[in-house]
Write a protein that holds these residues in place. Structure first.
Motif, short mmCIF file in Angstrom:
data_model
loop_
_atom_site.label_atom_id
_atom_site.label_comp_id
_atom_site.label_asym_id
_atom_site.label_seq_id
_atom_site.Cartn_x
_atom_site.Cartn_y
_atom_site.Cartn_z
N VAL A 159 -49.02 -31.27 -4.96
CA VAL A 159 -50.55 -30.53 -6.05
C VAL A 159 -49.21 -29.57 -6.62
N ILE A 160 -48.47 -28.98 -6.39
CA ILE A 160 -47.70 -28.23 -7.45
C ILE A 160 -47.24 -29.51 -8.70
N VAL A 161 -46.41 -30.20 -7.90
CA VAL A 161 -46.15 -31.61 -9.10
C VAL A 161 -47.34 -31.32 -10.29
N ALA A 162 -48.59 -31.79 -9.84
CA ALA A 162 -49.50 -32.16 -10.73
C ALA A 162 -50.28 -31.31 -11.17
N VAL A 163 -49.89 -30.32 -11.15
CA VAL A 163 -50.05 -28.84 -11.75
C VAL A 163 -49.46 -28.14 -12.85
N MET A 164 -48.83 -28.29 -12.38
CA MET A 164 -46.85 -28.26 -13.66
C MET A 164 -47.44 -29.63 -14.95
N ILE A 165 -47.82 -31.02 -14.74
CA ILE A 165 -48.50 -31.47 -15.36
C ILE A 165 -49.14 -31.85 -16.20
N ILE A 166 -50.42 -31.08 -15.45
CA ILE A 166 -51.76 -30.96 -16.28
C ILE A 166 -51.20 -29.28 -16.61
N ALA A 167 -50.36 -28.67 -16.81
CA ALA A 167 -50.41 -27.23 -16.93
C ALA A 167 -49.54 -27.48 -18.25
N THR A 168 -48.06 -28.68 -18.68
CA THR A 168 -47.28 -29.44 -19.29
C THR A 168 -48.54 -29.49 -20.58
N ALA A 169 -49.30 -30.61 -20.10
CA ALA A 169 -50.32 -31.19 -21.18
C ALA A 169 -50.96 -30.08 -22.20
N PHE A 170 -51.54 -28.97 -20.93
CA PHE A 170 -52.06 -28.39 -21.74
C PHE A 170 -50.94 -27.10 -23.35
N VAL A 171 -50.29 -27.17 -22.65
CA VAL A 171 -49.37 -25.81 -23.18
C VAL A 171 -48.62 -26.94 -24.39
N SER A 172 -48.36 -27.25 -23.98
CA SER A 172 -47.70 -28.80 -25.20
C SER A 172 -48.78 -29.01 -27.02
N CYS A 173 -50.51 -28.83 -25.84
CA CYS A 173 -51.05 -29.11 -26.69
C CYS A 173 -51.21 -27.49 -28.12
N LYS A 174 -51.18 -26.60 -27.23
CA LYS A 174 -51.57 -25.63 -27.68
C LYS A 174 -50.52 -24.67 -28.48
N GLN A 175 -49.27 -25.06 -28.04
CA GLN A 175 -48.06 -24.84 -28.64
C GLN A 175 -47.77 -25.48 -29.95
N LYS A 176 -47.67 -26.81 -30.34
CA LYS A 176 -47.60 -27.94 -31.46
C LYS A 176 -48.58 -28.41 -31.61
N GLU A 177 -49.03 -28.45 -33.18
CA GLU A 177 -49.82 -28.89 -33.85
C GLU A 177 -49.14 -30.03 -33.35
N ALA A 178 -50.36 -31.37 -33.29
CA ALA A 178 -50.23 -32.73 -33.17
C ALA A 178 -50.20 -33.37 -34.46
N PRO A 179 -49.13 -33.96 -34.13
CA PRO A 179 -49.66 -35.31 -35.97
C PRO A 179 -50.58 -35.92 -36.33
N LYS A 180 -50.91 -36.35 -37.13
CA LYS A 180 -52.26 -36.84 -37.20
C LYS A 180 -51.91 -37.92 -36.49
N GLU A 209 -51.67 -38.87 -33.41
CA GLU A 209 -51.87 -38.06 -32.41
C GLU A 209 -53.14 -37.81 -31.79
N ALA A 210 -53.62 -37.95 -30.77
CA ALA A 210 -54.62 -38.02 -30.04
C ALA A 210 -55.09 -36.33 -30.03
N PRO A 211 -55.62 -35.82 -30.27
CA PRO A 211 -56.10 -34.31 -30.82
C PRO A 211 -56.27 -33.71 -28.93
N CYS A 212 -55.94 -32.28 -28.17
CA CYS A 212 -56.22 -31.98 -27.08
C CYS A 212 -56.72 -32.15 -26.88
N GLU A 213 -58.33 -32.60 -27.31
CA GLU A 213 -59.60 -32.55 -26.34
C GLU A 213 -59.81 -34.04 -26.03
N VAL A 214 -59.26 -35.14 -26.49
CA VAL A 214 -58.83 -36.48 -26.26
C VAL A 214 -57.95 -36.66 -25.37
#
Length: 113
Positions: free
Chosen positions: A6-27, A29-34
């Motif tokens: 559970v901890i690993v799964a939460v960390m992976i999901i949290a990392t995905a959302f944090v990385s989407c919020k911290q950087k602007e994705a190159p054109k 790449e898919a946006p965070c919502e996708v």
């Protein structure tokens, strides 16, 4: 083991959302919502697969018990229970994403061997 998963799964999901919020994705790449939608689809497919496996293992366990094979029955009952833990973990991850998913598998028909 369950807590670690559970901890690993939460960390992976949290990392995905944090990385989407911290950087602007190159054109390209898919946006965070996708990415969120894709993650949800993958979790739903995982729940389906884990549910099918759990039901199959439970069915084999029952058949092994009927054939007086207690060790085999116990092994498959444990495997079925492990799959149920995986299902719960995936359900919790979906809940954190604001989604739910229910899947009911049918018991497989076993050969007469």
């Amino acid at each position: 083991m369950k807590k670690r998963f559970v901890i690993v799964a939460v960390m992976i999901i949290a990392t995905a959302f944090v990385s989407c919020k911290q950087k602007e994705a190159p054109k390209e790449e898919a946006p965070c919502e996708v990415k969120k939608v894709i993650t949800i689809e993958h979790l739903q497919k995982a729940i389906k697969g884990e549910t099918d496996a759990s039901v199959k293992y439970a069915t084999i366990s029952t058949e092994a018990a009927k054939k007086k094979m207690p060790n085999t029955a116990n092994m498959f009952a444990a495997a079925s229970a492990a799959e149920a833990v995986h299902i719960a973990n995936h359900q919790n991850a979906l809940k954190q994403l604001g989604e739910t998913y229910e899947y009911t598998a049918e018991a497989p028909v076993l050969n007469a061997d």
